[in-house]
Design a protein around this motif. Structure first.
Motif, short mmCIF file in Angstrom:
data_model
loop_
_atom_site.label_atom_id
_atom_site.label_comp_id
_atom_site.label_asym_id
_atom_site.label_seq_id
_atom_site.Cartn_x
_atom_site.Cartn_y
_atom_site.Cartn_z
N ILE A 1 0.85 -1.19 0.00
CA ILE A 1 0.00 0.00 0.00
C ILE A 1 0.89 1.24 0.00
N SER A 2 0.83 1.98 -1.09
CA SER A 2 1.73 3.11 -1.28
C SER A 2 1.09 4.43 -0.89
N TYR A 3 1.92 5.48 -0.87
CA TYR A 3 1.48 6.83 -0.51
C TYR A 3 1.94 7.79 -1.61
N VAL A 4 1.04 8.68 -2.04
CA VAL A 4 1.41 9.73 -2.98
C VAL A 4 0.95 11.07 -2.42
N TYR A 5 1.66 12.14 -2.79
CA TYR A 5 1.46 13.44 -2.18
C TYR A 5 1.15 14.49 -3.26
N ALA A 6 0.02 15.20 -3.07
CA ALA A 6 -0.34 16.32 -3.95
C ALA A 6 -0.45 15.88 -5.40
N SER A 7 -0.98 14.70 -5.63
CA SER A 7 -1.04 14.15 -6.98
C SER A 7 -2.22 14.69 -7.76
N PRO A 8 -2.01 15.11 -9.02
CA PRO A 8 -3.14 15.42 -9.90
C PRO A 8 -3.93 14.16 -10.23
N ARG A 9 -5.10 14.34 -10.80
CA ARG A 9 -5.91 13.21 -11.26
C ARG A 9 -5.31 12.63 -12.54
N PHE A 10 -5.43 11.31 -12.70
CA PHE A 10 -4.86 10.68 -13.88
C PHE A 10 -5.89 9.87 -14.68
N ALA A 11 -7.06 9.60 -14.12
CA ALA A 11 -7.99 8.64 -14.71
C ALA A 11 -9.32 9.29 -15.08
N SER A 12 -9.93 8.76 -16.14
CA SER A 12 -11.29 9.14 -16.47
C SER A 12 -12.23 8.58 -15.41
N LYS A 13 -13.46 9.06 -15.42
CA LYS A 13 -14.45 8.56 -14.45
C LYS A 13 -14.62 7.05 -14.58
N LYS A 14 -14.69 6.56 -15.82
CA LYS A 14 -14.90 5.14 -16.05
C LYS A 14 -13.71 4.32 -15.55
N LEU A 15 -12.49 4.76 -15.84
CA LEU A 15 -11.30 4.02 -15.41
C LEU A 15 -11.17 4.05 -13.89
N ALA A 16 -11.41 5.20 -13.28
CA ALA A 16 -11.31 5.30 -11.82
C ALA A 16 -12.30 4.36 -11.14
N ARG A 17 -13.52 4.33 -11.64
CA ARG A 17 -14.53 3.42 -11.06
C ARG A 17 -14.12 1.96 -11.25
N TYR A 18 -13.59 1.66 -12.42
CA TYR A 18 -13.19 0.27 -12.69
C TYR A 18 -12.08 -0.17 -11.73
N ILE A 19 -11.09 0.68 -11.53
CA ILE A 19 -9.98 0.34 -10.64
C ILE A 19 -10.48 0.13 -9.21
N ASP A 20 -11.30 1.06 -8.73
CA ASP A 20 -11.80 0.95 -7.35
C ASP A 20 -12.73 -0.23 -7.16
N ASP A 21 -13.53 -0.54 -8.17
CA ASP A 21 -14.51 -1.62 -8.05
C ASP A 21 -13.91 -3.01 -8.27
N THR A 22 -12.78 -3.07 -8.97
CA THR A 22 -12.23 -4.36 -9.39
C THR A 22 -11.11 -4.86 -8.51
N PHE A 23 -10.28 -3.95 -8.01
CA PHE A 23 -9.05 -4.34 -7.32
C PHE A 23 -9.11 -3.96 -5.84
N ASP A 24 -8.56 -4.82 -5.00
CA ASP A 24 -8.44 -4.53 -3.58
C ASP A 24 -7.26 -3.61 -3.29
N GLN A 25 -6.34 -3.50 -4.24
CA GLN A 25 -5.14 -2.71 -4.05
C GLN A 25 -5.48 -1.25 -3.77
N ASP A 26 -4.73 -0.63 -2.87
CA ASP A 26 -5.02 0.75 -2.51
C ASP A 26 -3.76 1.60 -2.54
N ILE A 27 -3.98 2.90 -2.62
CA ILE A 27 -2.96 3.92 -2.47
C ILE A 27 -3.56 5.00 -1.58
N PHE A 28 -2.78 5.55 -0.67
CA PHE A 28 -3.24 6.69 0.11
C PHE A 28 -2.82 7.97 -0.61
N ARG A 29 -3.81 8.74 -1.03
CA ARG A 29 -3.58 10.03 -1.70
C ARG A 29 -3.59 11.13 -0.64
#
Length: 293
Positions: A172-200
């Motif tokens: 589980i990684s940490y990122v700081y002050a990161s801009p957005r990188f994903a479209s709405k569809k891709l972001a939802r897919y990542i969150d809904d499909t994978f247990d992997q997390d990052i702390f923003r």
């Protein structure tokens, strides 16, 4: 600076890991010798000294090194270079290669990661093989600040969508002050499909994590940790309804405030404040204060 604590078994949010990765993200702004010296100072056992990767065409830099059974990928953030800001402001999206149905990704960020991917993958595999010889599974951790945080998220997404190297797993990684990188569809897919997390990690009044704008079809994924005006770190579960509503429209409010003050008057003190709020030094200070409370 302290890199004295790291627990690869940690599966939940950790103030120690918060400080650990902000220090690595800060050191990534320096050269290989400085990074190696910092790691040596804190008793890291680095099997290889060629840990620096750079693509001059895209002006993308990262460090890949291992310590015990951990592999770290740390991206450098935005510098005062035209190429970095060209990457940041390449706002248009393209479908994720080979996974076009999953959604779209920020073209500038994806191309920057792709420009160093071959060498990055080679170094990760090299370190993973050494760790596997000792009968252990390698843990991969990715981090960065600003542009580096966006590239770190794209890297994790790339591992998730395309597969991670054999005998490795993602921490589980940490990122700081990161801009957005994903479209709405891709972001939802990542969150809904994978247990992997990052702390923003996002600081109050920092404009950069609010870009690219939601109106351009972008959305955050992974887990937000927010430094509020009182410099307390809170998660989305700690937000009241009004907090959530305010945060959802905070990018609109901040853009409006900055536009009103900057455009008519070229308000250089405000521009300095924007830069200071977004700086790695500001995030480092917030993280250290949190650890000391």
């Amino acid at each position: 600076m302290s890199l004295s604590f790291f627990d690869h078994k940690e599966k939940s949010f950790s103030v120690d890991h918060l400080n650990f990765f902000v220090q690595l993200s800060k050191t990534a702004y320096y050269d290989q010798a400085t990074m190696l010296g910092t790691l040596a100072e804190h008793k890291f056992e680095i099997p290889h000294n060629d840990i620096y990767i750079e693509n001059e065409k895209t002006d993308t830099q990262c460090f890949v090194f291992s310590h015990q059974n951990n592999i770290f990928i740390i991206y450098r953030g935005s510098e005062s270079k035209l190429t970095d800001w060209k990457t940041n402001f390449t706002f248009h999206k393209n479908s994720w290669p080979k996974h076009e149905d999953k959604g779209e990704v920020h073209t500038g960020f994806y191309d920057a990661v792709e420009s160093v991917w071959s060498e990055l993958e080679s170094k990760v595999n090299r370190e993973a093989q050494l760790i596997h010889k000792n009968g252990e599974t390698a843990n991969i951790w990715v981090s960065g600040h600003s542009l580096g945080g966006a590239l770190a998220q794209v890297t994790v997404a790339k591992f998730l969508l395309n597969g991670i190297p054999e005998n490795t797993q993602l921490g589980i990684s940490y990122v700081y002050a990161s801009p957005r990188f994903a479209s709405k569809k891709l972001a939802r897919y990542i969150d809904d499909t994978f247990d992997q997390d990052i702390f923003r990690i996002v600081a109050d009044s920092d404009l950069i994590p609010r870009t690219p704008h939601r109106f351009a079809g972008y959305k955050n994924c992974f887990t937000l940790k927010f430094f509020n005006k009182q410099e307390a770190l809170i998660g989305i579960d700690d937000f009241s309804f009004l907090n959530k509503l305010s945060h959802r429209f905070s990018d609109v409010i901040l853009f409006a405030q900055y536009a009103i003050l900057i455009i008519p008057f070229v308000n250089f003190p405000l521009l300095t404040k924007v830069g200071n709020t977004h700086s790695i030094d500001h995030y480092e200070t917030l993280c250290i204060k949190l650890k000391e409370t």
